[in-house]
Design an enzyme around this catalytic site. Structure first.
Site, PDB file in Angstrom:
ATOM      1  N   HIS A 312       0.610  -1.102  -0.325  1.00 20.76           N
ATOM      2  CA  HIS A 312       0.060   0.105   0.101  1.00 20.76           C
ATOM      3  C   HIS A 312       0.869   1.136  -0.035  1.00 20.76           C
ATOM      4  O   HIS A 312       1.938   1.281   0.762  1.00 20.76           O
ATOM      5  CB  HIS A 312      -1.016  -0.082   0.965  1.00 20.76           C
ATOM      6  CG  HIS A 312      -0.422   0.076   2.737  1.00 20.76           C
ATOM      7  ND1 HIS A 312      -0.035   1.368   3.149  1.00 20.76           N
ATOM      8  CD2 HIS A 312      -0.196  -0.796   3.546  1.00 20.76           C
ATOM      9  CE1 HIS A 312       0.127   1.046   4.327  1.00 20.76           C
ATOM     10  NE2 HIS A 312       0.225  -0.406   4.588  1.00 20.76           N
ATOM     11  N   ASP A 324       6.293   1.439   6.613  1.00 17.99           N
ATOM     12  CA  ASP A 324       4.829   0.768   6.517  1.00 17.99           C
ATOM     13  C   ASP A 324       4.383   1.762   5.624  1.00 17.99           C
ATOM     14  O   ASP A 324       3.522   2.784   6.078  1.00 17.99           O
ATOM     15  CB  ASP A 324       4.203   0.394   7.990  1.00 17.99           C
ATOM     16  CG  ASP A 324       2.750   0.406   7.904  1.00 17.99           C
ATOM     17  OD1 ASP A 324       2.179  -0.117   6.643  1.00 17.99           O
ATOM     18  OD2 ASP A 324       2.137   0.477   9.015  1.00 17.99           O
ATOM     19  N   GLU A 358      -5.115   2.066   2.730  1.00 17.57           N
ATOM     20  CA  GLU A 358      -5.165   0.700   3.525  1.00 17.57           C
ATOM     21  C   GLU A 358      -5.290   1.115   5.210  1.00 17.57           C
ATOM     22  O   GLU A 358      -5.707   0.222   6.115  1.00 17.57           O
ATOM     23  CB  GLU A 358      -3.867   0.039   3.071  1.00 17.57           C
ATOM     24  CG  GLU A 358      -3.662  -1.270   3.959  1.00 17.57           C
ATOM     25  CD  GLU A 358      -3.275  -1.411   5.361  1.00 17.57           C
ATOM     26  OE1 GLU A 358      -3.339  -2.450   6.030  1.00 17.57           O
ATOM     27  OE2 GLU A 358      -2.660  -0.295   5.825  1.00 17.57           O
ATOM     28  N   GLU A 359      -4.557   2.214   5.392  1.00 21.27           N
ATOM     29  CA  GLU A 359      -4.614   2.551   7.074  1.00 21.27           C
ATOM     30  C   GLU A 359      -5.950   2.669   7.595  1.00 21.27           C
ATOM     31  O   GLU A 359      -6.277   2.534   8.680  1.00 21.27           O
ATOM     32  CB  GLU A 359      -3.674   3.547   7.262  1.00 21.27           C
ATOM     33  CG  GLU A 359      -2.028   3.143   6.944  1.00 21.27           C
ATOM     34  CD  GLU A 359      -1.707   2.061   7.862  1.00 21.27           C
ATOM     35  OE1 GLU A 359      -2.181   1.604   8.768  1.00 21.27           O
ATOM     36  OE2 GLU A 359      -0.192   1.888   7.586  1.00 21.27           O
ATOM     37  N   ASP A 386       3.177  -6.192   3.507  1.00 18.94           N
ATOM     38  CA  ASP A 386       2.877  -5.280   4.388  1.00 18.94           C
ATOM     39  C   ASP A 386       3.264  -5.442   5.974  1.00 18.94           C
ATOM     40  O   ASP A 386       2.525  -5.197   6.789  1.00 18.94           O
ATOM     41  CB  ASP A 386       1.153  -4.993   4.341  1.00 18.94           C
ATOM     42  CG  ASP A 386       0.888  -3.699   5.311  1.00 18.94           C
ATOM     43  OD1 ASP A 386       1.714  -2.967   5.597  1.00 18.94           O
ATOM     44  OD2 ASP A 386      -0.350  -3.482   5.386  1.00 18.94           O
ATOM     45  N   HIS A 456       4.006   2.700  12.688  1.00 18.94           N
ATOM     46  CA  HIS A 456       3.018   3.871  13.152  1.00 18.94           C
ATOM     47  C   HIS A 456       3.761   4.880  13.949  1.00 18.94           C
ATOM     48  O   HIS A 456       2.797   5.594  14.892  1.00 18.94           O
ATOM     49  CB  HIS A 456       1.614   3.572  13.558  1.00 18.94           C
ATOM     50  CG  HIS A 456       0.882   2.563  12.694  1.00 18.94           C
ATOM     51  ND1 HIS A 456      -0.306   1.972  12.966  1.00 18.94           N
ATOM     52  CD2 HIS A 456       1.297   2.361  11.398  1.00 18.94           C
ATOM     53  CE1 HIS A 456      -0.690   1.439  11.945  1.00 18.94           C
ATOM     54  NE2 HIS A 456       0.051   1.309  11.102  1.00 18.94           N
TER      55      HIS A 456
END
Length: 494
Positions: A312, A324, A358-359, A386, A456
């Site tokens: 993504h 990520d 995606e998130e 991912d 994140h």
């Protein structure tokens, strides 16, 4: 408008002048429909029409790919493509930065990748429109006022509402689980609930991030603060998405560091009164238009059949989104680049998809599934990277036992890299729709603990990644994708 000007550059790709948001969505939808028509014009293959080889025959066929696998490995790890995926990604994240759903940065990222894939000589490069959420965190702070003055590090959780301008100042209730919250529900009303839950696994512990605000609101809390979902911390809060429930009041919610969560837990265990002032400027704006980015190497014998390779393109708004999931997106691109560099063209189409949003729960992937599921019988394998890119330990796979046996033989082609294991659980947010419908799925197996240390956070930068490890990952990804795409038979579903 700011949103409109941020997307002006997308029209440059097609040589158009800036147009209105509504008209732009219609035009890109038409482009997507035309592309979909061309992709779906071939007749799907009925399951009962497929005749599969014996495992012995498959082993013999796969053994014939040793030279091709070695060529892909040598090119990726030792040859002219060495470090290429890392260098491409470094330029990309340094130029664009984080890429939150609905942001100008994500628009810029999609524009750049569209051009990159075209310049790389890949085929059928196009964008498929998706309506995505647009949320911004704004200014945010948390200050403990009692028992001492202390400024805490926080990150608002995705889709959270903001606080009033003056913030929320309230006493704190610290709990270690949802069960404890229920037992102490009468104590929660009018307070800020702090979850100091222990890390068990990501799948289990992330439920506090996703549902913590709703559960706290149900018992009358004014806000919730969630211990970051990680097993290790260097005073780093970890953001992520959370979900509200329609029949439950929305309250502000943010993540705090492991260190602060444990400190608050200790204070509470000693009977200390804790008061926190929370301020969050988070806002949700109307949904906007984004795009899944698609490119292919068209199959030379069964072009209607697909091996999908993906990662993504979006990220959270902190760090650079290199781990990520810039790394997963770029080794997926690299897989097709390696195949192209060697002049290979498999029997089936290799399709690269760089997902958007995606998130926020796989929104781009869901739209793709809805558009393409009519051809589901033509999908041999769906692949998603991912989980960051560290030195791969093997391949995670979801599918039938017959398909697993075939994948074990394919992974044997990677023996010189010592990456031959096939694990269970090949699922991923963006490919789960296909896996649940019976399509085999695969993902890379990596060092999960290292991944969730940076996941994140502000620490998600290119510095976390190692070019040599990305080379190996790209080699694994390209060999698996190419061989599955070039086998005479699709992977069996039963």
């Amino acid at each position: 408008m700011e949103l409109e000007s941020s997307r002006t550059s997308l029209q440059v790709i097609f040589g158009r002048k800036p147009i209105g948001e509504k008209m732009k969505f219609i035009l890109f939808t038409l482009v997507g429909i035309i592309q979909l028509f061309s992709l779906s014009s071939e007749k799907s293959i009925p399951k009962n029409a497929v005749s599969y080889k014996t495992l012995k025959e498959m082993k013999d066929e796969i053994a014939g790919y040793e030279d091709v696998a070695e060529s892909l490995i040598n090119l990726a790890v030792y040859g002219k493509a060495k470090n290429r995926s890392y260098e491409r990604l470094a330029v990309f994240v340094d130029t664009v930065g984080p890429r939150l759903s609905g942001s100008k940065n994500l628009d810029k990222a999609i524009e750049i990748m569209y051009k990159n894939l075209q310049q790389n000589g890949l085929e059928n490069v196009h964008l498929e429109p998706v309506k995505v959420p647009h949320w911004e965190r704004g200014e945010e702070s948390a200050v403990m006022l009692v028992p001492r003055l202390y400024k805490m590090a926080i990150l608002g959780l995705g889709s959270s509402i903001g606080t009033p301008p003056e913030g929320i100042t309230a006493e704190v209730l610290v709990v270690a689980s949802f069960d404890e919250l229920q037992r102490r529900s009468t104590d929660a009303k009018g307070k800020i609930v702090v979850y100091n839950q222990p890390f068990v696994s990501y799948a289990i512990t992330v439920q506090y991030r996703i549902h913590g605000a709703v559960e706290a609101a149900k018992v009358g809390a004014l806000a919730s603060l969630i211990r970051s979902v990680a097993s290790f911390s260097v005073y780093s809060p970890h953001t992520g998405n959370q979900e509200y429930q329609e029949d439950v009041p929305k309250i502000p919610t943010a993540c705090i560091t492991l260190e602060d969560a444990e400190m608050l837990g200790r204070l509470a265990s000693h009977g200390k009164t804790i008061v926190i002032q929370l301020k969050m400027g988070a806002k949700t704006y109307p949904d906007t238009v984004s795009f899944n980015t698609v490119a292919e190497i068209t199959g030379n014998k069964y072009p209607e059949q697909v091996v999908l390779v993906s990662g993504h393109l979006d990220s959270w708004d902190i760090g650079h989104g290199a781990l990520d999931d810039g790394s997963g997106a770029f080794i997926s691109w690299e897989a097709l680049s390696l195949v192209k560099d060697l002049g290979l063209r498999p029997k089936r189409t290799l399709r690269l998809v760089l997902w958007t949003a995606e998130e926020q729960g796989g929104i781009g992937a869901l739209q793709y599934y809805r558009l393409h599921k009519g051809n589901i019988s033509n999908y041999s394998l769906v692949m998603e990277s991912d989980a960051g890119i560290f030195l791969p330990t093997g391949l995670q796979f979801s599918g039938s036992e017959r398909a697993r046996d075939i994948m074990k033989e394919i992974m044997g082609l990677l023996k010189h890299l010592n990456v031959t294991k096939v694990f269970t659980g090949g699922d991923g947010t963006d490919i789960n729709f296909w896996i649940q419908a019976g399509v085999p799925g695969a993902s890379l197996s990596n060092d999960a603990q290292k991944y969730f240390t940076f996941h994140h956070t502000h620490g998600d930068t290119i510095t976390v990644l190692n070019p040599k490890e990305m080379n190996v990952a790209a080699a694994v990804w390209s060999v698996v994708a190419y061989v599955v795409a070039d086998l005479e038979d699709m992977l069996p579903r039963t």
